[in-house]
Design an enzyme around this catalytic site. Sequence first.
Site, PDB file in Angstrom:
ATOM      1  CG  ASP A  89      -2.136   0.837   0.965  1.00 14.59           C
ATOM      2  OD1 ASP A  89      -2.118   1.732   0.341  1.00 14.59           O
ATOM      3  OD2 ASP A  89      -2.959   0.763   2.004  1.00 14.59           O
ATOM      4  CG  ASP A 100      -4.477   5.273  -0.457  1.00 14.41           C
ATOM      5  OD1 ASP A 100      -3.889   4.457  -0.441  1.00 14.41           O
ATOM      6  OD2 ASP A 100      -5.352   5.373   0.374  1.00 14.41           O
ATOM      7  CG  HIS A 160     -10.167   6.134   2.355  1.00 12.37           C
ATOM      8  ND1 HIS A 160      -9.037   7.267   1.818  1.00 12.37           N
ATOM      9  CD2 HIS A 160      -9.232   4.906   1.990  1.00 12.37           C
ATOM     10  CE1 HIS A 160      -8.017   6.691   1.313  1.00 12.37           C
ATOM     11  NE2 HIS A 160      -8.078   5.309   1.442  1.00 12.37           N
ATOM     12  CG  HIS A 168      -8.495   7.015   6.021  1.00 11.08           C
ATOM     13  ND1 HIS A 168      -7.343   6.537   6.373  1.00 11.08           N
ATOM     14  CD2 HIS A 168      -8.843   6.114   5.161  1.00 11.08           C
ATOM     15  CE1 HIS A 168      -6.841   5.462   5.725  1.00 11.08           C
ATOM     16  NE2 HIS A 168      -7.857   5.025   5.042  1.00 11.08           N
ATOM     17  CD  GLU A 193      -8.029   1.019   0.918  1.00  7.42           C
ATOM     18  OE1 GLU A 193      -7.443   0.261   1.341  1.00  7.42           O
ATOM     19  OE2 GLU A 193      -8.171   2.161   1.518  1.00  7.42           O
ATOM     20  CD  GLU A 285      -5.918   2.357  -1.630  1.00  5.77           C
ATOM     21  OE1 GLU A 285      -5.155   1.787  -1.088  1.00  5.77           O
ATOM     22  OE2 GLU A 285      -6.607   3.291  -1.036  1.00  5.77           O
TER      23      GLU A 285
END
Length: 300
Positions: A89, A100, A160, A168, A193, A285
């Site tokens: 990640d 992200d 998110h 987030h 994700e 993600e």
Amino acid sequence: MNINDLNKEELEDWKKACKISAQALAYGKLLIKKGNNLLDVTKKTDEKIIRLGGKIAFPSQVSMNQIAAHFCPTKNNNPVFDNQIVKLDVGAHINGFIGDNACTVDLSGENNELVKASREALNNAIKIIKPGITLEEIGRTIQETIMNFGFSPVRNLSGHGLGKFEVHTKPTVPNYNNGDETEIKKGDIFAIEPFATNGHGIVIETSNPTVFSFVQKKPVRDMTTRQILKEIGNYKGLPFAKWWLEEKFSLFRVNLALRQLENLGIIRGYPPLAERDNGLVSQAEHTILIEEKAIVLTKF
Ligand code: CO
């Protein structure tokens, strides 16, 4: 966040941060090989973000097997890759605008379907997203895709929103049909994700966090802890890794400071999240922008 709240340069920063995140993820993914160690991957991936002209939005994390997220190796706990299923990640930011993204590598060769399940769920969600679609519809698509592979979505992890210097924010983008009828708007940017597991589909917090973030200022008496807190100030409230501090201070001092700061409520830890039944977990993600359809920003 929605692009209507941004000026042109800010949107360009965001797009660039997403592209850098994707490049760093692709780079880090190639380092996940049997015999290599986790710290080597996290460190080189973090460095790659900097080399590409970005800043680190959160420490690159490598979570294995039943651990779904939030694991960073430390000097004392630096496993070697073998037959694990590995989630990487990665997040970069420019001026606080964050990209992200994450992927999964199965080193065992036995969990291809599990890897595919979360990836297909992400792809299918991206295909159906357009202005006006509801969060529950996104969740349902993710859930159905994963269940068609014979697995379960992890229900208490979710996509998110992203804010300036905030990893987030709202909305919570569910990995199952959670009944949220909030509609997606044109211009929204958020991360999706999906996590898939052959376990029950719930993660629980374990102990010994290796990822932390600053919460609030309070007075600290201890001199060395103050020094470490000053270093933490450089991370601008974004999550940081314990191993970053280990590069600058002795392990003894880092352990002491983190414990003190956590007890005082100055920082908080994010313990590794494990699947409740020790099921294996895969993740995929992307950060997306909603135009007439979903545009994947974390690609290059
Ligand atoms: Co995310």
